[in-house]
Design an enzyme around this catalytic site. Sequence first.
Site, mmCIF file in Angstrom:
data_model
loop_
_atom_site.group_PDB
_atom_site.id
_atom_site.type_symbol
_atom_site.label_atom_id
_atom_site.label_comp_id
_atom_site.label_asym_id
_atom_site.label_seq_id
_atom_site.Cartn_x
_atom_site.Cartn_y
_atom_site.Cartn_z
ATOM 1 C CB SER A 8 -3.829 -12.504 -8.888
ATOM 2 O OG SER A 8 -2.710 -12.022 -9.610
ATOM 3 C CG HIS A 31 -6.130 -8.753 -10.043
ATOM 4 N ND1 HIS A 31 -6.741 -7.526 -9.833
ATOM 5 C CD2 HIS A 31 -4.808 -8.555 -9.825
ATOM 6 C CE1 HIS A 31 -5.835 -6.648 -9.490
ATOM 7 N NE2 HIS A 31 -4.646 -7.233 -9.488
ATOM 8 C CG ASP A 33 -1.126 -8.223 -10.875
ATOM 9 O OD1 ASP A 33 -1.681 -7.187 -10.483
ATOM 10 O OD2 ASP A 33 -1.151 -9.295 -10.229
ATOM 11 C CG MET A 35 3.780 -6.177 -12.861
ATOM 12 S SD MET A 35 4.628 -7.220 -11.652
ATOM 13 C CE MET A 35 3.217 -7.926 -10.780
ATOM 14 C CG HIS A 64 -2.980 -3.818 -10.236
ATOM 15 N ND1 HIS A 64 -2.508 -4.475 -9.118
ATOM 16 C CD2 HIS A 64 -2.605 -2.522 -10.096
ATOM 17 C CE1 HIS A 64 -1.874 -3.612 -8.342
ATOM 18 N NE2 HIS A 64 -1.915 -2.428 -8.924
ATOM 19 C CG MET A 66 1.304 -2.786 -10.376
ATOM 20 S SD MET A 66 1.790 -4.203 -9.359
ATOM 21 C CE MET A 66 0.759 -5.470 -10.109
ATOM 22 C CG MET A 135 -1.030 -1.995 -4.071
ATOM 23 S SD MET A 135 -1.462 -3.491 -4.988
ATOM 24 C CE MET A 135 -0.050 -4.558 -4.640
ATOM 25 C CG ASP A 173 -3.334 -7.077 -5.560
ATOM 26 O OD1 ASP A 173 -2.959 -8.211 -5.210
ATOM 27 O OD2 ASP A 173 -3.059 -6.591 -6.671
#
Length: 220
Positions: A8, A31, A33, A35, A64, A66, A135, A173
């Site tokens: 990540s 990976h 993220d 957000m 991913h 979020m 998660m 994750d």
Amino acid sequence: MGIQIAPSILSADFARLADEARAVSNADWLHVDVMDNHFVPNLTLGMPIVESLAKATDTPLDLHLMIEDPDRWAPGYVEAGASSVTFHVEACRAPIRTAREIRAKGARAAMALKPATPIEPYEDLLSELDMILIMTVEPGFGGQKFLDVCVPKIRRTKQLLDKHGLDLWIEIDGGVSTETIERCADAGADVFVAGSAVYAADDPNAMVEKLRALAEGAAQ
């Protein structure tokens, strides 16, 4: 399919993302993220950075999201270069439609569940997906302690997939390390997101291989 490791970049140096991507060249996925400071209390990076990162590495990007309103934004991340896009079912208004749009654009579609979100209500959606992301920490920040309470959900998810004869990946994750990866692999997970464990290591590539070996041993 086999075990897959996805470092990540949330734990990487954001000022050197291209170099940090190359530092884990033996990884199966990178990976990423995304957000928005609404769905989770943190703000990271968005589509322009994803586009640049996709050009800077040959490792496929595992996005991913979020974020709020993933129905609107998820397809655009495929166009930005993602090979897999995960949306949170807690934020998604039309998960089947969104999954189909992601797949139609050529990427793998995945659905994420927070630690307290059960898998069972979404049993009928599984055939529309390529992966389930469970998660094992609360989403929003890296470096959190692994939640053992999530391990039974991994087992139940694997049982549901076997029940329906579905060949979906189960991704984990949160808090993945040499101390936690084996119990998750034993429970049925096969894709592992590891941030701090990889990027805090003296040799990130060597840590990727160590995590892979531990998971493969436990899965057997």
